[in-house]
Design a protein around this motif. Structure first.
Motif, PDB file in Angstrom:
ATOM      1  N   ARG A  74       2.225  86.355  64.250  1.00 32.31           N
ATOM      2  CA  ARG A  74       1.331  86.158  63.100  1.00 32.31           C
ATOM      3  C   ARG A  74       1.993  85.253  62.051  1.00 32.31           C
ATOM      4  NH1 ARG A  74      -2.938  89.759  62.227  1.00 32.31           N
ATOM      5  NH2 ARG A  74      -2.559  89.654  59.979  1.00 32.31           N
ATOM      6  N   HIS A  75       3.271  85.446  61.833  1.00 37.16           N
ATOM      7  CA  HIS A  75       3.997  84.599  60.880  1.00 37.16           C
ATOM      8  C   HIS A  75       4.005  83.146  61.354  1.00 37.16           C
ATOM      9  CE1 HIS A  75       7.161  83.137  58.219  1.00 37.16           C
ATOM     10  NE2 HIS A  75       7.770  82.658  59.297  1.00 37.16           N
ATOM     11  N   ALA A  76       4.320  82.936  62.640  1.00 36.59           N
ATOM     12  CA  ALA A  76       4.370  81.577  63.177  1.00 36.59           C
ATOM     13  C   ALA A  76       3.001  80.918  63.154  1.00 36.59           C
ATOM     14  CB  ALA A  76       4.925  81.607  64.594  1.00 36.59           C
ATOM     15  N   ARG A  77       1.975  81.674  63.504  1.00 37.32           N
ATOM     16  CA  ARG A  77       0.614  81.119  63.474  1.00 37.32           C
ATOM     17  C   ARG A  77       0.220  80.750  62.051  1.00 37.32           C
ATOM     18  NH1 ARG A  77      -4.374  84.973  64.672  1.00 37.32           N
ATOM     19  NH2 ARG A  77      -3.652  85.665  62.624  1.00 37.32           N
ATOM     20  N   GLY A  78       0.587  81.575  61.088  1.00 40.34           N
ATOM     21  CA  GLY A  78       0.263  81.267  59.697  1.00 40.34           C
ATOM     22  C   GLY A  78       0.935  79.977  59.237  1.00 40.34           C
ATOM     23  N   ALA A  79       2.213  79.802  59.602  1.00 39.64           N
ATOM     24  CA  ALA A  79       2.908  78.567  59.245  1.00 39.64           C
ATOM     25  C   ALA A  79       2.234  77.368  59.895  1.00 39.64           C
ATOM     26  CB  ALA A  79       4.378  78.652  59.675  1.00 39.64           C
ATOM     27  N   TRP A  80       1.840  77.530  61.163  1.00 43.13           N
ATOM     28  CA  TRP A  80       1.192  76.425  61.871  1.00 43.13           C
ATOM     29  C   TRP A  80      -0.165  76.088  61.244  1.00 43.13           C
ATOM     30  CZ3 TRP A  80      -3.170  77.197  65.347  1.00 43.13           C
ATOM     31  CH2 TRP A  80      -3.624  75.986  65.897  1.00 43.13           C
ATOM     32  N   LEU A  81      -0.952  77.106  60.900  1.00 40.39           N
ATOM     33  CA  LEU A  81      -2.271  76.836  60.309  1.00 40.39           C
ATOM     34  C   LEU A  81      -2.128  76.124  58.968  1.00 40.39           C
ATOM     35  CD1 LEU A  81      -4.175  80.140  61.166  1.00 40.39           C
ATOM     36  CD2 LEU A  81      -4.579  77.862  62.125  1.00 40.39           C
ATOM     37  N   ARG A  82      -1.133  76.495  58.177  1.00 41.60           N
ATOM     38  CA  ARG A  82      -0.914  75.780  56.914  1.00 41.60           C
ATOM     39  C   ARG A  82      -0.529  74.327  57.170  1.00 41.60           C
ATOM     40  NH1 ARG A  82       1.443  80.788  55.788  1.00 41.60           N
ATOM     41  NH2 ARG A  82       3.544  79.986  56.230  1.00 41.60           N
ATOM     42  N   LEU A  89      -4.102  67.402  60.165  1.00 41.04           N
ATOM     43  CA  LEU A  89      -5.098  67.743  61.181  1.00 41.04           C
ATOM     44  C   LEU A  89      -5.060  66.687  62.291  1.00 41.04           C
ATOM     45  CD1 LEU A  89      -7.275  69.809  61.871  1.00 41.04           C
ATOM     46  CD2 LEU A  89      -8.938  68.377  60.645  1.00 41.04           C
ATOM     47  N   THR A  90      -4.128  66.863  63.231  1.00 35.57           N
ATOM     48  CA  THR A  90      -3.935  65.900  64.314  1.00 35.57           C
ATOM     49  C   THR A  90      -3.780  66.640  65.637  1.00 35.57           C
ATOM     50  OG1 THR A  90      -1.526  65.912  64.037  1.00 35.57           O
ATOM     51  CG2 THR A  90      -2.776  64.263  62.784  1.00 35.57           C
ATOM     52  N   PRO A  91      -4.109  65.981  66.759  1.00 37.85           N
ATOM     53  CA  PRO A  91      -3.875  66.599  68.069  1.00 37.85           C
ATOM     54  C   PRO A  91      -2.405  66.930  68.301  1.00 37.85           C
ATOM     55  CG  PRO A  91      -5.344  64.710  68.269  1.00 37.85           C
ATOM     56  CD  PRO A  91      -4.823  64.689  66.872  1.00 37.85           C
ATOM     57  N   ASN A  92      -1.514  66.110  67.756  1.00 40.57           N
ATOM     58  CA  ASN A  92      -0.085  66.354  67.947  1.00 40.57           C
ATOM     59  C   ASN A  92       0.321  67.694  67.343  1.00 40.57           C
ATOM     60  OD1 ASN A  92       2.618  65.684  68.718  1.00 40.57           O
ATOM     61  ND2 ASN A  92       3.036  65.059  66.617  1.00 40.57           N
ATOM     62  N   ARG A  93      -0.260  68.042  66.198  1.00 45.81           N
ATOM     63  CA  ARG A  93       0.078  69.317  65.560  1.00 45.81           C
ATOM     64  C   ARG A  93      -0.388  70.487  66.422  1.00 45.81           C
ATOM     65  NH1 ARG A  93       3.765  70.371  61.739  1.00 45.81           N
ATOM     66  NH2 ARG A  93       3.098  68.453  60.710  1.00 45.81           N
ATOM     67  N   VAL A  94      -1.544  70.351  67.064  1.00 40.98           N
ATOM     68  CA  VAL A  94      -2.026  71.392  67.973  1.00 40.98           C
ATOM     69  C   VAL A  94      -1.097  71.488  69.182  1.00 40.98           C
ATOM     70  CG1 VAL A  94      -3.939  72.111  69.440  1.00 40.98           C
ATOM     71  CG2 VAL A  94      -4.401  71.061  67.212  1.00 40.98           C
TER      72      VAL A  94
END
Length: 449
Positions: free
Chosen positions: A107-115, A121-126
């Motif tokens: 949950r912590h890692a997902r939160g950092a990623w969503l921020r 907002l790029t495909p590379n970030r996904v």
């Protein structure tokens, strides 16, 4: 030895209590492996291997170079390739995500990623998050630390995976990864990672402005200057050079050499403009070694400038061929610049390699280059983006073989004395190995400075 075909190998799948954590390897996260243009990484890995550090190489991309350097063949660590693009291995990505999302830190890692995704907002970030899920899932409790080369994509994958698994992580930052990453992202990564090393004072001073000021909870300074240098024990000695040509004899043209990828920051378009402006009574030839997206464009520029018959494009070459070129050339030129997207060199290995062979070097005073070349003492420096001055100084050096010889000899002494990579490898071993020298914890600068 690493599989010559560089096939994916499995990461060790052992529960955390199967072995003492001190015995577990470090996972070294790189963007691609092996790469001809990243000999400094291979050199570092071989040095750590010789000191006894157990590690695994985790690569985000498969190799594209047709050759490898001899140093790559000496590295025995397994290489584990993550899905280069998520759609290519959907079941592996799905399995990784299902396993990762059950981890306490997910949950912590997902939160950092969503921020991060909200701001980028790029495909590379996904893709970074998907690769991190696979990495976290496939670690299997079999590594004890994540160490990423480059502050952009590899550091993001390491950061998200470390958040999921609870592992500490660290970064070696270099050039493009520093200058094309936004400040907000660099500051957040510096706040979360255990430590960072970088290969120029120029970059270290910039990163220190973004690093957390309270380092009381850290074992090491947040930012440390660590020149990657050269493994001088592996280098051929500088050749005994005869007095070279002076550009007056058409039968003995001066050989000007440049090594580097044909990309904007290397400034080879400025090089062609400078060569085209050389006096017509000078006899020279230019040899370029390196791949890169702009090579065809540069070749057309040379043709339009009327100098194509004096230019030799050799493409990417193995290290032995590059050193042969250093030893047979008369002058080395690297007209680096700051690219439009902010990308720039750090401290180019090719400059140090050329100097190690007694080859006179002419470069631009940009980024970390003045840290290795003292103008008029160990080489020549000119302002970036100034093809007229580059052409004038190049002409002066072409006409002055004795001066080229002096600068080449002084450069060789400087590089071999002050940029031996062993000091940096020792520092890294102290950081990465529980058996390393505890004194490394208080080491702010390597001995090379």
């Amino acid at each position: 030895m690493t599989d010559p075909d560089h096939r994916t190998t499995a990461l060790p799948d052992a529960p955390p209590d199967a072995r003492p954590s001190d015995a577990l390897p470090v996972a070294v996260v790189v963007k691609g492996y092996p790469r001809l243009s990243e000999t400094f990484i291979a050199q570092e890995l071989l040095g750590l291997q010789r000191l006894g550090l157990p590690f695994i190489i985790v690569s985000l991309r498969h190799p594209t170079d047709k050759e490898v350097h001899p140093v790559h063949r000496e590295i025995t660590a397994p290489v584990h390739y993550l899905p280069e693009y998520l759609y290519q291995e959907p079941m592996r990505v799905l399995h990784g995500w299902l396993k990762a999302r059950r981890m306490p830190g997910y949950r912590h890692a997902r939160g950092a990623w969503l921020r991060d995704l909200w701001r980028d907002l790029t495909p590379n970030r996904v893709r970074r998050f998907g690769q991190a899920c696979v990495l976290a899932a496939e670690l299997g409790g079999g590594v004890r630390h994540l160490y990423a080369h480059f502050l952009h994509t590899p550091a993001s994958v390491a950061r998200y995976a470390a958040g999921m698994t609870g592992l500490d992580w660290s970064v070696s930052a270099h050039a493009k990864d520093i200058w094309t990453t936004p400040d907000w992202e660099k500051a957040e990564k510096l706040r979360e990672m255990a430590w960072l090393v970088t290969c120029t004072r120029y970059a270290a001073e910039h990163l220190e402005t973004l690093a957390p000021k309270d380092g009381s909870s850290r074992n090491f300074p947040p930012v440390t200057l660590l020149y990657h240098g050269l493994d001088v024990d592996r280098l051929p000695p500088a050749p005994d050079r005869d007095v070279g040509p002076d550009g007056c004899d058409p039968a003995r043209p001066v050989t000007v050499l440049s090594v580097g990828r044909a990309v904007e920051k290397k400034g080879f378009d400025l090089m062609i403009a400078a060569l085209a402006a050389l006096p017509s009574d000078l006899h020279w030839r230019w040899v370029h070694i390196g791949g890169g997206a702009l090579r065809k464009t540069l070749a057309k520029q040379a043709e339009a400038a009327g100098i194509a018959d004096r230019v030799e494009w050799r493409g990417a070459r193995a290290q032995a061929d590059v050193f042969d070129a250093y030893r047979s050339a008369d002058l080395f030129v690297l007209p680096s610049r700051i690219a439009g997207d902010g990308d720039r060199d750090g401290l180019p290995n090719v400059l140090m390699e050329a100097q190690s062979q007694g080859l006179c070097c002419l470069a631009t005073a940009v980024a970390g280059i003045p840290e290795v070349i003292d103008d008029g003492e160990t080489g020549r420096l000119v302002p970036p983006e100034d093809s007229a001055t580059l052409s004038q100084v190049m002409a002066d050096l072409i006409r002055a073989p004795d001066e080229r010889d002096r600068l080449g000899r002084e450069g060789a002494v400087r590089v071999r004395d002050r940029f031996d990579h062993h000091a940096g490898v020792d520092l890294l071993y102290g950081r990465l190995s529980p058996d390393g020298d505890a004194a490394a914890a208080s080491m702010v600068r390597p001995a090379a400075e």
